[in-house]
Design a protein around this motif. Structure first.
Motif, mmCIF file in Angstrom:
data_model
loop_
_atom_site.group_PDB
_atom_site.id
_atom_site.type_symbol
_atom_site.label_atom_id
_atom_site.label_comp_id
_atom_site.label_asym_id
_atom_site.label_seq_id
_atom_site.Cartn_x
_atom_site.Cartn_y
_atom_site.Cartn_z
ATOM 1 N N ASN A 19 33.379 -25.533 -9.126
ATOM 2 C CA ASN A 19 33.874 -24.823 -7.947
ATOM 3 C C ASN A 19 33.161 -23.490 -7.755
ATOM 4 N N HIS A 20 32.978 -22.750 -8.851
ATOM 5 C CA HIS A 20 32.305 -21.459 -8.752
ATOM 6 C C HIS A 20 30.876 -21.623 -8.254
ATOM 7 N N THR A 21 30.196 -22.673 -8.725
ATOM 8 C CA THR A 21 28.827 -22.926 -8.281
ATOM 9 C C THR A 21 28.776 -23.267 -6.802
ATOM 10 N N LEU A 22 29.683 -24.146 -6.342
ATOM 11 C CA LEU A 22 29.710 -24.510 -4.928
ATOM 12 C C LEU A 22 30.063 -23.311 -4.053
ATOM 13 N N LEU A 23 31.063 -22.532 -4.480
ATOM 14 C CA LEU A 23 31.445 -21.351 -3.705
ATOM 15 C C LEU A 23 30.309 -20.346 -3.616
ATOM 16 N N THR A 24 29.614 -20.143 -4.723
ATOM 17 C CA THR A 24 28.510 -19.187 -4.737
ATOM 18 C C THR A 24 27.365 -19.673 -3.859
ATOM 19 N N THR A 25 27.007 -20.946 -3.974
ATOM 20 C CA THR A 25 25.901 -21.494 -3.176
ATOM 21 C C THR A 25 26.205 -21.415 -1.687
ATOM 22 N N ALA A 26 27.417 -21.809 -1.305
ATOM 23 C CA ALA A 26 27.793 -21.761 0.108
ATOM 24 C C ALA A 26 27.800 -20.333 0.633
ATOM 25 N N SER A 27 28.271 -19.400 -0.192
ATOM 26 C CA SER A 27 28.281 -18.002 0.232
ATOM 27 C C SER A 27 26.869 -17.463 0.404
ATOM 28 N N VAL A 28 25.964 -17.873 -0.460
ATOM 29 C CA VAL A 28 24.560 -17.473 -0.319
ATOM 30 C C VAL A 28 23.996 -17.954 1.013
ATOM 31 N N VAL A 29 24.281 -19.205 1.351
ATOM 32 C CA VAL A 29 23.756 -19.783 2.597
ATOM 33 C C VAL A 29 24.274 -19.020 3.810
ATOM 34 N N THR A 30 25.593 -18.772 3.853
ATOM 35 C CA THR A 30 26.127 -18.069 5.023
ATOM 36 C C THR A 30 25.684 -16.611 5.072
ATOM 37 N N SER A 31 25.514 -15.992 3.910
ATOM 38 C CA SER A 31 25.054 -14.596 3.899
ATOM 39 C C SER A 31 23.630 -14.484 4.424
ATOM 40 N N LEU A 32 22.791 -15.458 4.107
ATOM 41 C CA LEU A 32 21.424 -15.448 4.634
ATOM 42 C C LEU A 32 21.420 -15.459 6.157
ATOM 43 N N GLY A 33 22.350 -16.219 6.750
ATOM 44 C CA GLY A 33 22.374 -16.305 8.198
ATOM 45 C C GLY A 33 23.153 -15.212 8.881
ATOM 46 N N SER A 34 24.328 -14.883 8.350
ATOM 47 C CA SER A 34 25.244 -14.023 9.104
ATOM 48 C C SER A 34 24.800 -12.575 9.172
ATOM 49 N N HIS A 35 24.120 -12.078 8.144
ATOM 50 C CA HIS A 35 23.731 -10.670 8.183
ATOM 51 C C HIS A 35 22.522 -10.433 9.083
ATOM 52 N N GLY A 36 21.687 -11.438 9.242
ATOM 53 C CA GLY A 36 20.680 -11.345 10.287
ATOM 54 C C GLY A 36 21.308 -11.461 11.661
ATOM 55 N N ALA A 37 22.367 -12.286 11.768
ATOM 56 C CA ALA A 37 23.037 -12.475 13.055
ATOM 57 C C ALA A 37 23.758 -11.216 13.513
ATOM 58 N N LEU A 38 24.270 -10.410 12.566
ATOM 59 C CA LEU A 38 24.907 -9.160 12.962
ATOM 60 C C LEU A 38 23.918 -8.236 13.669
ATOM 61 N N ILE A 39 22.717 -8.167 13.122
ATOM 62 C CA ILE A 39 21.678 -7.370 13.775
ATOM 63 C C ILE A 39 21.318 -7.982 15.118
ATOM 64 N N ALA A 40 21.204 -9.320 15.141
ATOM 65 C CA ALA A 40 20.831 -10.014 16.371
ATOM 66 C C ALA A 40 21.845 -9.776 17.479
ATOM 67 N N ALA A 41 23.137 -9.803 17.144
ATOM 68 C CA ALA A 41 24.163 -9.602 18.163
ATOM 69 C C ALA A 41 24.076 -8.203 18.766
ATOM 70 N N SER A 42 23.865 -7.187 17.913
ATOM 71 C CA SER A 42 23.758 -5.819 18.420
ATOM 72 C C SER A 42 22.567 -5.664 19.353
ATOM 73 N N PHE A 43 21.426 -6.198 18.956
ATOM 74 C CA PHE A 43 20.234 -6.048 19.779
ATOM 75 C C PHE A 43 20.240 -6.974 20.990
ATOM 76 N N ALA A 44 21.007 -8.070 20.930
ATOM 77 C CA ALA A 44 21.174 -8.898 22.126
ATOM 78 C C ALA A 44 21.876 -8.106 23.220
ATOM 79 N N VAL A 45 22.881 -7.308 22.816
ATOM 80 C CA VAL A 45 23.584 -6.469 23.783
ATOM 81 C C VAL A 45 22.655 -5.382 24.324
#
Length: 437
Positions: A19-45
């Protein structure tokens, strides 16, 4: 005769569990995308002609559903299999980010449209957050808790660093729309991974109890610990002003003084690098008075706002971001360890929901008021105010004896342990000093 491989498996620490491995891997995947998306949303505006007030409105639209739905999300996560709640929330986030990407790529999106899609993303987060925290806290033993949480946060923050740096660069090269599309794909992959989580170790819930009864139980658990609600109140202020500084003022300072999206992405990447370094430190360091150490380490969280207020050169801003990242990660691991030690498993998601709702309750207001505050007082003064509030709120929490005295122990709390009454919370609790996000 036991083989060397069997011996290694027998002594393998809890962080390497499935479970810890799956949770960590999934969190890595979403962190790679979402923190770039936060910047993208601000600059889209900003690229569609919006100003700081519009950026703040879009940010507030994402946070407002957290306040509205977190308690429901926490109760549901303690009642239903947590991994199913997480997968459903990831599906909603994938859909909202995908539509956001299409909207940006198709032409000039309206602010209200971006606010609506951000609100859908925030709704998904409201259900995901309590379920994810409860799942993570229940996936490790008491002996391995600190190291496991540090390992999880180290991997996640490493991905955050990479995602922010690459995301900022990609926004400058290919535009915000494609970065938002990548984030939608990341949510789809993470949801697929979380579908394989095992919840067989979680005891069945008692039948016949209603949601309001569950929420009352969670509220008693939350208010019965002075250290818990005091730190949540602290972070209601800290998170509000830091989000306003990072989401509203940071992109504007980067645009006007630092060179644009790539520079801001680098600064956020250095903050994430500090998070990773702090998590690596906490894999080896186990402070006995964990909350005292953690809260003291919140003071440097004021440095980025002060650096943006000057504003300092990019190199100095990156140093401030790195130092604040290290210090807040020490707090984060200490906080998770305290929750794991003190809160019964069957109430983890509800307590997490009260933690979240307190911690984000002022974020929509701060994000929405960031633009008017800039117009009234000027951007530097608003940023200095953000820094001052972090320092004052942190100093106030250090006056709480329970925060200073809560001590680490290795024996887990049993589910039969009585809840401390609110009026008795100032005295000693359980096996140590009384009892944050």
């Amino acid at each position: 005769m036991t083989s060397a491989a069997d011996s290694r498996r027998a002594h393998r620490p809890a962080p390497s569990g499935r479970n810890h491995t799956l949770l960590t891997t999934a969190s890595v995947v979403t962190s790679l995308g979402s923190h770039g998306a936060l910047i993208a949303a601000s600059f889209a505006v900003l690229e569609t002609g919006g100003d700081g007030g519009d950026v703040g409105l879009v940010a507030a639209a994402r946070t407002l559903p957290l306040v509205l739905f977190l308690l429901i999300g926490g109760a549901i996560a303690d009642r239903l299999p947590r991994h199913r709640v997480m997968v459903a929330a990831n599906a909603l986030n994938c859909s909202s980010q995908g539509l956001f990407a299409v909207l940006v790529l198709a032409g000039e999106p309206q602010v209200w449209q971006m606010m609506l899609l951000s609100a859908l993303g925030g709704t998904g987060q409201a259900f995901f957050g309590p379920a994810a925290e409860g799942m993570l806290l229940s996936s490790v033993t008491a002996e391995q808790a600190g190291r496991a949480f540090a390992l999880f946060r180290f991997a996640t923050q490493g991905a955050t660093m990479t995602g922010a740096a690459i995301g900022g660069a990609l926004v400058a090269v290919i535009g915000p729309g494609w970065v938002l599309a990548l984030d939608a794909v990341a949510f789809a992959v993470a949801g697929a991974l979380r579908a394989f989580l095992d919840v067989s170790h979680i005891p069945p819930r008692e039948p016949g109890r209603g949601m309001f009864s569950d929420l009352r139980d969670g509220w008693r658990e939350f208010t019965g610990r002075t250290w818990l609600w005091a730190i949540v109140v602290q972070f209601s202020l800290v998170n509000a002003v830091v989000v306003a500084a990072d989401a509203v003022y940071g992109p504007q300072v980067a645009r006007d003084h630092l060179g644009g999206a790539a520079a801001w992405g680098l600064a956020l990447g250095l903050y994430a690098a500090g998070n990773a370094a702090g998590a690596l430190l906490m894999m080896r360091w186990r402070p006995r008075r964990m909350l005292l150490v953690g809260v003291v380490c919140v003071f440097p969280f004021a440095l980025p706002s002060a650096a943006l207020a000057v504003p300092v050169p990019l190199s100095l801003l990156c140093v401030a971001m790195f130092v604040s990242g290290v210090s807040i990660e020490v707090f984060g691991v200490s906080w998770m360890t305290a929750l794991h030690q003190e809160i019964p498993e069957e109430k983890l998601s509800r307590v997490s929901a009260y933690d979240w709702i307190g911690s984000v309750s002022l974020v929509p207001l701060a994000s929405a008021l960031a633009g008017p505050a800039e117009s009234s007082f000027g951007r530097p003064a608003a940023l200095w105010g953000c820094a001052a509030l972090v320092v004052l709120a942190t100093a106030a929490v250090l006056c709480v004896r329970d925060v200073r005295d809560l001590t680490r122990r290795t024996r887990p709390v049993t589910t039969e342990r009585p809840v401390v009454a609110p009026e008795a919370a100032a005295g000693p609790a359980a096996t140590g000093p009384t009892a944050g996000g």
